[in-house]
Design a protein around this motif. Structure first.
Motif, short mmCIF file in Angstrom:
data_model
loop_
_atom_site.label_atom_id
_atom_site.label_comp_id
_atom_site.label_asym_id
_atom_site.label_seq_id
_atom_site.Cartn_x
_atom_site.Cartn_y
_atom_site.Cartn_z
N ASP A 14 0.83 -1.21 0.00
CA ASP A 14 0.00 0.00 0.00
C ASP A 14 0.86 1.26 0.00
N LEU A 15 1.98 1.23 0.71
CA LEU A 15 2.88 2.38 0.74
C LEU A 15 3.49 2.62 -0.64
N ILE A 16 3.89 1.55 -1.31
CA ILE A 16 4.44 1.69 -2.67
C ILE A 16 3.36 2.21 -3.62
N ALA A 17 2.14 1.68 -3.51
CA ALA A 17 1.05 2.15 -4.37
C ALA A 17 0.77 3.63 -4.13
N PHE A 18 0.76 4.05 -2.88
CA PHE A 18 0.53 5.46 -2.55
C PHE A 18 1.64 6.34 -3.13
N ALA A 19 2.89 5.92 -2.97
CA ALA A 19 4.02 6.71 -3.49
C ALA A 19 3.97 6.80 -5.01
N LEU A 20 3.63 5.72 -5.67
CA LEU A 20 3.54 5.75 -7.13
C LEU A 20 2.39 6.64 -7.62
N ALA A 21 1.28 6.64 -6.89
CA ALA A 21 0.17 7.51 -7.27
C ALA A 21 0.53 8.98 -7.09
N ILE A 22 1.24 9.31 -6.03
CA ILE A 22 1.70 10.69 -5.83
C ILE A 22 2.70 11.08 -6.92
N ALA A 23 3.61 10.15 -7.25
CA ALA A 23 4.59 10.43 -8.30
C ALA A 23 3.89 10.62 -9.65
N ALA A 24 2.84 9.85 -9.90
CA ALA A 24 2.10 10.00 -11.16
C ALA A 24 1.42 11.36 -11.22
N GLU A 25 0.91 11.83 -10.10
CA GLU A 25 0.28 13.16 -10.08
C GLU A 25 1.31 14.25 -10.36
N GLN A 26 2.51 14.09 -9.85
CA GLN A 26 3.55 15.09 -10.04
C GLN A 26 4.10 15.09 -11.47
N ARG A 27 4.04 13.95 -12.16
CA ARG A 27 4.65 13.81 -13.48
C ARG A 27 3.63 13.68 -14.61
N ARG A 28 2.45 14.26 -14.43
CA ARG A 28 1.44 14.20 -15.49
C ARG A 28 1.99 14.80 -16.78
N VAL A 56 -0.16 2.83 -13.50
CA VAL A 56 -0.37 1.39 -13.65
C VAL A 56 0.35 0.63 -12.54
N GLY A 57 1.55 1.07 -12.18
CA GLY A 57 2.27 0.45 -11.08
C GLY A 57 1.51 0.57 -9.76
N ALA A 58 0.96 1.75 -9.50
CA ALA A 58 0.17 1.94 -8.29
C ALA A 58 -1.06 1.05 -8.30
N LEU A 59 -1.70 0.94 -9.46
CA LEU A 59 -2.87 0.08 -9.60
C LEU A 59 -2.50 -1.37 -9.30
N LEU A 60 -1.38 -1.86 -9.81
CA LEU A 60 -0.98 -3.25 -9.60
C LEU A 60 -0.56 -3.53 -8.16
N PHE A 61 0.14 -2.60 -7.52
CA PHE A 61 0.52 -2.80 -6.12
C PHE A 61 -0.70 -2.79 -5.21
N LEU A 62 -1.65 -1.92 -5.48
CA LEU A 62 -2.87 -1.91 -4.69
C LEU A 62 -3.66 -3.19 -4.89
N LEU A 63 -3.70 -3.67 -6.12
CA LEU A 63 -4.37 -4.94 -6.42
C LEU A 63 -3.69 -6.10 -5.69
N ALA A 64 -2.37 -6.13 -5.67
CA ALA A 64 -1.64 -7.18 -4.97
C ALA A 64 -1.92 -7.14 -3.47
N SER A 65 -2.00 -5.95 -2.92
CA SER A 65 -2.31 -5.80 -1.50
C SER A 65 -3.71 -6.34 -1.18
N GLN A 66 -4.68 -5.97 -2.02
CA GLN A 66 -6.06 -6.41 -1.79
C GLN A 66 -6.18 -7.93 -1.96
N VAL A 67 -5.51 -8.48 -2.96
CA VAL A 67 -5.55 -9.93 -3.17
C VAL A 67 -4.93 -10.65 -1.99
N LEU A 68 -3.84 -10.13 -1.46
CA LEU A 68 -3.19 -10.76 -0.31
C LEU A 68 -4.11 -10.78 0.91
N VAL A 69 -4.73 -9.65 1.21
CA VAL A 69 -5.63 -9.58 2.38
C VAL A 69 -6.83 -10.50 2.18
N MET A 70 -7.40 -10.50 0.99
CA MET A 70 -8.58 -11.34 0.75
C MET A 70 -8.22 -12.82 0.71
#
Length: 187
Positions: A14-28, A56-70
């Motif tokens: 989740d931390l990696i997904a959050f960081a990638l999403a912030i980086a994506a916002e900064q580099r639009r 896409v990286g943030a999307l995949l890391f968040l998906l991996a986190s959700q799959v792991l918890v579920m």
């Protein structure tokens, strides 16, 4: 008891997904209008497209986190029954809200990545005015990052509540502290 390894892995993803999403916002992507070599047409020139990869990286890391918890919690509906009580009710509420925030976060990240990758390719004559160099609106990846954060908190609390309801020390079936009606004859 909740596994500390699972909690740490989910937090890291989740931390990696959050960081990638912030980086994506900064580099639009941004665009500028340039004339061609003969100065008859204007066309759009876009800068780096790295924000799409970050999204896409943030999307995949968040998906991996959700799959792991579920997978660890057996998606709340499979496996043995949870013990009645506040932990089960809290786990159910957190399960539902976790999925809602997850879907919103994934939608924001996916829409941002797709829209950021879209570039207008047409040219216009000088008499028609400059072309509309469409870019991603500011805040789409930031909204995705906010919902990644909410999903991270809710999924961690969901897993802890699920583990607490699952491992309360009382057997789920049979005799124990759960309230049952005795069916054996009185002797």
């Amino acid at each position: 008891m909740a596994s500390k390894i699972v909690i740490a892995l989910v937090f890291l993803f989740d931390l990696i997904a959050f960081a990638l999403a912030i980086a994506a916002e900064q580099r639009r992507s941004t665009a500028t209008v340039h004339p061609d070599s003969e100065k008859n047409y204007d066309y759009c020139v876009y800068d780096s497209d790295i924000a799409t990869g970050y999204g896409v990286g943030a999307l995949l890391f968040l998906l991996a986190s959700q799959v792991l918890v579920m997978a660890v919690s057996k998606c709340f509906c499979c496996g043995r029954a949870l013990h009645p009580g506040g932990s089960r009710a809290c786990a159910l509420i957190l399960f539902l809200t976790c999925w809602v925030t997850f879907i919103i976060a994934e939608a924001c990240l996916l829409a941002g990545a797709v829209r950021n990758a879209y570039h207008t390719r047409y040219r216009t004559l000088f008499v028609n005015g400059p072309p509309s160099c469409e870019t991603l609106r500011k805040g789409v990846f930031a909204a995705g990052a906010a919902f990644v954060f909410f999903t991270a908190i809710l999924s961690e609390f969901y897993y802890v509540s699920f583990s607490k309801a699952n491992d309360s020390g009382v057997p789920a079936y049979g005799y124990g502290k759960e309230s049952t009606v005795g069916m054996s004859p009185y002797t």
